[in-house]
Design a protein around this motif. Structure first.
Motif, PDB file in Angstrom:
ATOM      1  N   VAL A 120      15.874  52.940   9.736  1.00  0.00           N
ATOM      2  CA  VAL A 120      15.666  54.022   8.773  1.00  0.00           C
ATOM      3  C   VAL A 120      14.931  55.164   9.476  1.00  0.00           C
ATOM      4  O   VAL A 120      13.958  54.947  10.195  1.00  0.00           O
ATOM      5  CB  VAL A 120      14.847  53.498   7.572  1.00  0.00           C
ATOM      6  CG1 VAL A 120      14.354  54.653   6.707  1.00  0.00           C
ATOM      7  CG2 VAL A 120      15.679  52.537   6.747  1.00  0.00           C
ATOM      8  N   GLY A 121      15.444  56.378   9.266  1.00  0.00           N
ATOM      9  CA  GLY A 121      14.864  57.560   9.911  1.00  0.00           C
ATOM     10  C   GLY A 121      15.695  58.051  11.082  1.00  0.00           C
ATOM     11  O   GLY A 121      15.543  59.197  11.515  1.00  0.00           O
TER      12      GLY A 121
ATOM     13  N   THR B 214      11.833  55.311  12.140  1.00  0.00           N
ATOM     14  CA  THR B 214      11.792  56.238  13.271  1.00  0.00           C
ATOM     15  C   THR B 214      11.583  57.674  12.777  1.00  0.00           C
ATOM     16  O   THR B 214      11.734  57.960  11.594  1.00  0.00           O
ATOM     17  CB  THR B 214      13.108  56.187  14.080  1.00  0.00           C
ATOM     18  OG1 THR B 214      14.147  56.797  13.290  1.00  0.00           O
ATOM     19  CG2 THR B 214      13.519  54.763  14.409  1.00  0.00           C
ATOM     20  N   ASN B 215      11.252  58.550  13.735  1.00  0.00           N
ATOM     21  CA  ASN B 215      11.114  59.992  13.453  1.00  0.00           C
ATOM     22  C   ASN B 215      10.145  60.257  12.297  1.00  0.00           C
ATOM     23  O   ASN B 215      10.478  60.913  11.314  1.00  0.00           O
ATOM     24  CB  ASN B 215      12.493  60.619  13.181  1.00  0.00           C
ATOM     25  CG  ASN B 215      13.440  60.434  14.354  1.00  0.00           C
ATOM     26  OD1 ASN B 215      13.031  60.539  15.511  1.00  0.00           O
ATOM     27  ND2 ASN B 215      14.695  60.139  14.073  1.00  0.00           N
ATOM     28  N   ILE B 216       8.925  59.730  12.458  1.00  0.00           N
ATOM     29  CA  ILE B 216       7.916  59.767  11.398  1.00  0.00           C
ATOM     30  C   ILE B 216       6.886  60.855  11.706  1.00  0.00           C
ATOM     31  O   ILE B 216       6.435  60.991  12.841  1.00  0.00           O
ATOM     32  CB  ILE B 216       7.196  58.397  11.332  1.00  0.00           C
ATOM     33  CG1 ILE B 216       8.210  57.269  11.138  1.00  0.00           C
ATOM     34  CG2 ILE B 216       6.151  58.370  10.238  1.00  0.00           C
ATOM     35  CD1 ILE B 216       7.674  55.925  11.612  1.00  0.00           C
TER      36      ILE B 216
ATOM     37  N   ALA C 164      13.125  48.300   4.518  1.00  0.00           N
ATOM     38  CA  ALA C 164      12.638  49.686   4.533  1.00  0.00           C
ATOM     39  C   ALA C 164      13.697  50.600   3.914  1.00  0.00           C
ATOM     40  O   ALA C 164      14.889  50.402   4.097  1.00  0.00           O
ATOM     41  CB  ALA C 164      12.350  50.114   5.968  1.00  0.00           C
ATOM     42  N   GLU C 165      13.227  51.589   3.174  1.00  0.00           N
ATOM     43  CA  GLU C 165      14.161  52.530   2.556  1.00  0.00           C
ATOM     44  C   GLU C 165      13.522  53.905   2.470  1.00  0.00           C
ATOM     45  O   GLU C 165      12.331  54.030   2.178  1.00  0.00           O
ATOM     46  CB  GLU C 165      14.547  52.039   1.155  1.00  0.00           C
ATOM     47  CG  GLU C 165      15.646  52.856   0.508  1.00  0.00           C
ATOM     48  CD  GLU C 165      16.215  52.198  -0.745  1.00  0.00           C
ATOM     49  OE1 GLU C 165      17.124  52.800  -1.341  1.00  0.00           O
ATOM     50  OE2 GLU C 165      15.759  51.107  -1.116  1.00  0.00           O
ATOM     51  N   MET C 166      14.305  54.937   2.754  1.00  0.00           N
ATOM     52  CA  MET C 166      13.813  56.311   2.722  1.00  0.00           C
ATOM     53  C   MET C 166      14.248  56.988   1.430  1.00  0.00           C
ATOM     54  O   MET C 166      15.374  56.823   0.978  1.00  0.00           O
ATOM     55  CB  MET C 166      14.364  57.090   3.916  1.00  0.00           C
ATOM     56  CG  MET C 166      13.912  58.539   3.946  1.00  0.00           C
ATOM     57  SD  MET C 166      14.678  59.460   5.319  1.00  0.00           S
ATOM     58  CE  MET C 166      13.705  58.868   6.684  1.00  0.00           C
TER      59      MET C 166
END
Length: 307
Positions: free
Chosen positions: A44-45, A88-90, A220-222
């Protein structure tokens, strides 16, 4: 097309594409991340390239993963010496902690902060359930917040049921991609629902038996709060294993120890037993919190036993 992975359930991924649509995607062939032993090549990300599949079912194939700015990882619960990338990309890692029902251990908090620091991800600590604290616990929480803020970690004490607190948290998330984490039962999903009722995250009452939380999130979920604001909800993490950090590096990710880097008598000081250690001296004089030092020792010991 390009898009952002917003959900991963194993072999399928939901990708929010440039056209605003969400496409169920699978991987083309086998992806291996060079130099990384991970159980999930896509997380996710991730920003990915994708191609629509022929037919009318609206599915697509992920053909490439763009370079990541960063990621946060935990040890795989299934494969030894492998990691599982949480996201990722946080832009920031948000730790939801509670002093009651359930109590978040300082060791867990410090491990989370070290993990975020090791990937250069700024962290924010939300102390939830302030409305349940008795006077003595309120004092403890105030002292904890002062300690963490003194070493560079912003803190908020909040109640997920206080509209002003929820508004403050929402402001802290604006224009960022934020990873939300914490033990089960700390009110993470309740807080996210209060920030944006449309999320309808599943919540569960904390079991009074042993004050253990009930796991409600399984992956995990965005979620998008607006065009440029995203939150990533992660499963209630029991243990956040440190990945790819050598014993000698652990102290580098404690900001208060990093400040003293190079001042010890021995250049390879482990800050445990060596003469002339400025870190031990700082603990003895109260400049470094004892709880933080114990967390450091625990991480050293755990990493040794996991080799």
């Amino acid at each position: 097309m390009e898009g952002k992975v917003i959900k991963s359930t194993g072999s399928w991924y939901n990708v929010l594409a440039e056209d605003g649509q969400v496409y169920p995607c699978r991987l083309r062939g086998k992806f291996k991340i060079q130099g990384m032993k991970v159980t999930n090549p896509v997380a996710v990300g991730d920003q990915v390239k994708m191609e629509l599949e022929e037919g009318e079912d609206g599915t697509a194939v992920i053909t490439d993963i763009k370079q990541r700015e960063n990621y946060i990882i935990r040890k795989s619960t299934h494969k030894k010496h492998h990691g599982h990338i949480l996201a990722t990309n946080i832009d920031q890692a948000v730790l939801v902690a509670t002093l009651v029902l359930p109590r978040t251990s300082l060791g867990f908090m410090d491990r989370f902060l070290v993990s975020a620091d090791s990937f250069r991800i700024p962290a924010l600590i939300l102390f939830n359930k302030k409305d349940l604290l008795e006077e003595e616990q309120q004092q403890q929480q105030q002292e904890l917040m002062e300690m963490y803020e003194s070493i560079g970690y912003p803190c908020m004490q909040i109640s997920a049921f206080d509209a002003q607190d929820v508004a403050r948290v929402k402001d802290a998330l604006l224009l960022k991609t934020s990873l939300f984490s914490g033990h089960s039962g700390v009110g993470k999903s309740t807080l996210l629902n209060r920030i944006d009722p449309s999320l309808e995250q599943k919540t569960a009452q904390v079991s009074t038996f042993a004050n253990k939380g009930v796991h409600t999130t399984t992956y995990a979920e965005m979620f998008s709060l607006d065009k440029d604001t995203f939150v990533i909800d992660t499963p209630g993490i029991k243990e956040l294993g440190l990945m790819d950090i050598n014993d000698g590096e652990i102290s580098h990710f404690f900001p208060e120890m990093r400040e003293l880097l190079g001042e010890c008598k021995f250049h390879d000081c482990t800050h445990t037993h060596e003469p002339g250690c400025v870190v031990v001296e700082a603990v003895e004089t109260g400049k470094i919190a004892t709880s933080r030092y114990y967390s450091y020792l625990s991480m050293l010991e755990n990493e040794d036993t996991h080799r």
